[in-house]
Design an enzyme around this catalytic site. Structure first.
Site, PDB file in Angstrom:
ATOM      1  N   THR A 154       0.838  -1.196   0.000  1.00 38.37           N
ATOM      2  CA  THR A 154       0.000   0.000   0.000  1.00 38.37           C
ATOM      3  C   THR A 154       0.877   1.252   0.000  1.00 38.37           C
ATOM      4  OG1 THR A 154      -1.677  -1.160   1.293  1.00 38.37           O
ATOM      5  CG2 THR A 154      -1.808   1.234   1.282  1.00 38.37           C
ATOM      6  N   SER A 163       1.979   5.337  -1.974  1.00 39.99           N
ATOM      7  CA  SER A 163       2.222   6.040  -3.237  1.00 39.99           C
ATOM      8  C   SER A 163       3.290   5.356  -4.085  1.00 39.99           C
ATOM      9  CB  SER A 163       2.624   7.493  -2.958  1.00 39.99           C
ATOM     10  OG  SER A 163       3.781   7.549  -2.127  1.00 39.99           O
ATOM     11  N   ALA A 190       8.119   1.502   2.397  1.00 41.65           N
ATOM     12  CA  ALA A 190       8.448   1.654   3.813  1.00 41.65           C
ATOM     13  C   ALA A 190       8.552   3.135   4.131  1.00 41.65           C
ATOM     14  CB  ALA A 190       9.757   0.956   4.145  1.00 41.65           C
ATOM     15  N   GLY A 230       3.423   1.963   8.092  1.00 48.51           N
ATOM     16  CA  GLY A 230       2.105   2.275   8.623  1.00 48.51           C
ATOM     17  C   GLY A 230       1.648   3.684   8.359  1.00 48.51           C
ATOM     18  N   GLY A 231       2.452   4.454   7.600  1.00 50.16           N
ATOM     19  CA  GLY A 231       2.040   5.812   7.262  1.00 50.16           C
ATOM     20  C   GLY A 231       0.738   5.840   6.483  1.00 50.16           C
ATOM     21  N   GLU A 238      -0.618  -5.397   5.965  1.00 50.57           N
ATOM     22  CA  GLU A 238       0.707  -5.526   5.347  1.00 50.57           C
ATOM     23  C   GLU A 238       1.502  -6.639   6.022  1.00 50.57           C
ATOM     24  OE1 GLU A 238       1.179  -0.886   3.835  1.00 50.57           O
ATOM     25  OE2 GLU A 238       2.157  -1.526   5.688  1.00 50.57           O
ATOM     26  N   LYS A 289      14.263   7.331   2.628  1.00 47.77           N
ATOM     27  CA  LYS A 289      13.699   6.402   3.617  1.00 47.77           C
ATOM     28  C   LYS A 289      14.776   5.577   4.326  1.00 47.77           C
ATOM     29  CE  LYS A 289       9.789   7.949   2.249  1.00 47.77           C
ATOM     30  NZ  LYS A 289       8.841   7.193   1.456  1.00 47.77           N
TER      31      LYS A 289
END
Length: 232
Positions: free
Chosen positions: A34, A36, A89, A101-102, A109, A127
């Site tokens: 999940t 962008s 991530a 988890g953003g 997930e 990241k």
């Protein structure tokens, strides 16, 4: 004189999304995360959709995007295992441990990651961190336990706040809430994850150490860099 234009974050996401196609097994089912960056991977996956059976998705949003592009989506209960799970991530350290988890999909997930033989993380260079904790730690919680869990984090030096959308608590795909915890320095991700997941009322902590990345495709100014990590 030749000038080089730096790639934008969106362009880096597109690069790593396309690079992840190399890890998709023809004739198989792929685990899809999940966010962008994953959205770019899903767009690329649509180009080879006739070569795969389908996908198992970690969120309602990704499921909708996959189905809109004509990719079959299977329930996690319909598969025994997956060859690969591809996801982004919020942070990743030098051992492949991640903070996620953003996008509020951390529980699903982790479920899909647990089904997969290999976790391929796709991310841009921002990241990559030496120690997890700069990004607030997402924790999915049962609403009645919010205050209790926040107090337990306060005892560890963390400041937990309820994630809101439009002034109201965000509700996850599982019907729960998210606490975002700031001020933590997670030097032992495996031990930290194991401890927090035992707290009553915690559904999932957003540390992915037990199900860490096997590979990270990192978008950098020099292109996609492939990082590999030993198994735990």
């Amino acid at each position: 004189m030749t000038t080089t234009t730096a790639l934008s974050q969106d362009e880096l996401k597109t690069l790593v999304g396309r690079a992840a196609l190399e890890y998709v097994l023809p004739g198989g089912i792929v685990g899809v995360g999940t966010g962008s960056t994953v959205d770019r991977f899903i767009d690329a996956l649509a180009e080879i959709k006739d070569q795969i059976v389908g996908a198992v998705s970690s969120s309602v949003a990704s499921t909708r995007r996959l189905q809109a592009l004509g990719i079959a989506v299977f329930d996690a209960n319909e598969v025994e295992s997956l060859p690969v799970y591809i996801d982004g991530a919020d942070e990743i350290d030098g051992n492949g441990h991640m903070l996620k988890g953003g996008g509020a999909a951390l529980t699903r997930e982790k479920i899909v990651a647990a089904l997969a033989s290999r976790f391929v993380c796709i991310a841009d260079a921002s990241k990559r961190v030496p120690t997890l904790g700069r990004f607030p730690l997402p924790v999915e919680v049962i609403p009645m336990a919010e205050k209790h869990i926040a107090r337990r984090f306060a005892a560890k030096g963390g400041q937990a706040s309820l994630r809101l959308v439009g002034g109201q608590p965000l509700v996850t795909d599982n019907g729960q809430h998210i606490l975002d915890v700031r001020g933590l320095w997670i030097t032992d991700p495996l031990a930290f994850e194991s401890e927090i997941n035992q707290w009553p009322g915690v559904v999932t902590a957003g540390v992915f150490a037990q199900h860490k990345a096997s590979v990270c495709l990192l978008g950098t100014a020099q292109g996609v860099k492939t990082l590999t990590y030993p198994s735990s």
